[in-house]
Write an enzyme that holds these catalytic residues in place. Structure first.
Site, PDB file in Angstrom:
ATOM      1  N   CYS A 273       0.821  -1.223   0.000  1.00 28.09           N
ATOM      2  CA  CYS A 273       0.000   0.000   0.000  1.00 28.09           C
ATOM      3  C   CYS A 273       0.852   1.269   0.000  1.00 28.09           C
ATOM      4  CB  CYS A 273      -0.968   0.047   1.189  1.00 28.09           C
ATOM      5  SG  CYS A 273      -2.122  -1.302   1.224  1.00 28.09           S
ATOM      6  N   ALA A 274       2.064   1.180  -0.534  1.00 26.68           N
ATOM      7  CA  ALA A 274       2.933   2.368  -0.530  1.00 26.68           C
ATOM      8  C   ALA A 274       3.692   2.442  -1.856  1.00 26.68           C
ATOM      9  CB  ALA A 274       3.887   2.318   0.655  1.00 26.68           C
TER      10      ALA A 274
END
Lengths: 91, 386
Positions: free
Chosen positions: B339-340
């Site tokens: 998620c980055a």
């Protein structure tokens, strides 16, 4: 004396009542007072005194100034202090 | 085959038995909804929630526990600040190492006229404090930084950033989702204005718990409005904390568990937990540092990293490596972008991502020795066949 009678006796002795706007502050007040060795009992808030959160706190009226000071020092927001003996409620 | 859980950065596991015991106690013996009534069960529930709030205050160095409000997770806490504070034209400074829980809401606000400045981290994923501070000027409305990267475990030095933001009069929001429970933090000393935290990672609580520390609520609009049990005669949201930001029934059973998790941390000491995780990091880095065919992304320094490592293997995709770690060694990792995406662009590992291993309070040194063996086998085989 039964535990129930003990509690009634304690409530009778604690003639002071603090009312609050929100329950966090009532709970926090109880926590602060107990940590500081003061007597405090959470009770259902009498509607005739305050329309606010469901809980109020009984305390020893003789300690009112210490109680007020403790609550203020610890950022507890209260609505008001009352002299509200149990008999008044029973009427 | 034995199973080794090394995905504590996603959610910690196992949880302490005391967490479940506290949840059972609430569920079976207490019940009740704080602030909704004055009966014994409502009062007991109120005490349960207060105890968790008081423990968090102790953990974060906060004098007044009402400054900590509960949310369902760190993401909601971050959104509360972004949506409650920022207006079109406002300037926000953040970094390229942030999670999507920071970058997605900010990107959406950018379309509504918020100006976004993203400070580029170094190629090993470190945020240089001078570069960050240079970007935060008096015209900045909010500075946002992660305390620990969920991709590399790199630690941001908050002291100089906090001091600078305070000098500039800029509110500082710290994303502490990955750092709480393994790095001691004193928000009042650091000059942090908002601290967003999750309850189910380092704090050992159940999922669905998290919150936000709020130094000053001035100008911060609630994300959600509704029933609070307080000022029920009015149709306006209460102004006071924590009720201003806590509408609707809280996750009381979850907060009961979270309280037990924090109590365990306070008893053991967050510093000690941090030392333990640093030791695990040393063992891992020593084991893999001279290994050909595998690369540790990030600062590769146990003093500047905590809890998390990200790996890439030569000639082996993260998904293949992660699958082999599970199938052959029983090691449960997390692969991909975590998620980055911007953090992976910074590291040069986009779009495939990395294999992430993350340990916790219950991981033992011998577990890390086993993980090192597995990584060695994986790297060696690939070289042998290549």
């Amino acid at each position: 004396m039964s535990r129930r009678q003990d509690k009634q006796e304690l409530l009778r002795r604690l003639e002071g009542l603090v009312t609050f706007f929100g329950s966090y502050h009532a709970m926090r007040a109880e926590s602060i007072l107990k940590k500081n060795g003061r007597q405090a009992v959470l009770v259902a808030g009498p509607r005739e005194i305050s329309p606010n959160c469901g809980v109020a706190l009984r305390f020893d009226l003789a300690e009112q100034e210490e109680v007020r000071e403790l609550l203020e020092r610890n950022h507890v927001q209260y609505e008001d202090f009352h002299h509200y003996p149990l008999e008044l409620r029973d009427r | 085959m034995k199973q080794l859980y090394l995905d504590n950065a996603a959610t910690s596991w196992p949880k302490p038995a005391a967490v479940l015991a506290a949840m059972r106690r609430y569920f079976f013996r207490c019940g009740g909804n704080p602030g909704r009534s004055g009966h014994a069960k409502a009062i007991e529930a109120g005490r349960t929630v207060l105890a968790t709030r008081e423990r968090l205050a102790e953990l974060f160095g906060v004098q007044d526990p009402s400054r900590i409000v509960f949310t369902k997770n760190a993401t909601e806490a971050l959104n509360l600040v972004f949506r409650g504070l920022l207006k079109p034209g406002d300037r926000v400074v953040t970094t390229s190492m942030e999670h999507n829980s920071v970058l997605r809401p900010l990107t959406a606000l950018e379309r509504q006229g918020v100006r976004l400045a993203v400070v580029q981290a170094t190629s090993d994923g470190c945020i240089e404090q001078e570069v960050f501070c240079r970007s935060v000027d008096r015209n900045t409305s909010l500075a946002v930084v992660t305390q620990v990267s969920n991709v590399t475990g790199a630690i941001t030095n908050l002291d100089p950033i906090g001091a600078h933001c305070r000098r500039m009069g800029v509110p500082l929001l710290v994303d502490a989702a990955q750092s709480v429970g393994c790095l001691p933090i004193d928000v009042e000393a650091l000059g942090v204005d908002f601290l967003a935290f999750s309850g189910h990672k380092g704090l050992l609580g159940p999922q669905g718990t998290g919150g936000l520390y709020i130094r000053s609520e001035g100008g911060l609009e609630p994300l959600v409005r509704g029933g609070t049990g307080s000022l029920s005669d009015r149709e306006e949201q209460p102004e006071f904390l924590p009720d201003r930001y806590e509408s609707g029934t809280l996750n009381i059973v979850g907060l009961a568990g979270l309280g037990a998790g924090i109590e365990l941390l306070l008893t053991r000491g967050v510093g000690k937990v941090g030392d333990h995780e640093r030791r695990l990091h040393e063992i891992f880095l020593e084991g893999v540092e001279k290994l050909a065919g595998v690369r540790v992304q990030g600062p590769r320094d146990p003093l500047r990293q905590t809890g998390v490592v990200s790996l890439t293997f030569d000639g082996l995709s993260p998904s293949e490596a992660g699958q082999t770690l599970e199938d052959r060694f029983g090691i449960l990792s997390r692969i991909g972008l975590h998620c980055a995406p911007r953090a992976h662009r910074t590291l040069g590992t986009f779009p495939e991502g990395t294999v992430r291993l993350s340990w916790g309070i219950f991981t033992r040194p011998r577990d890390i020795v086993y993980a090192v063996k597995a990584v060695k086998a994986l790297a060696g085989e690939r070289r042998g066949s290549g």
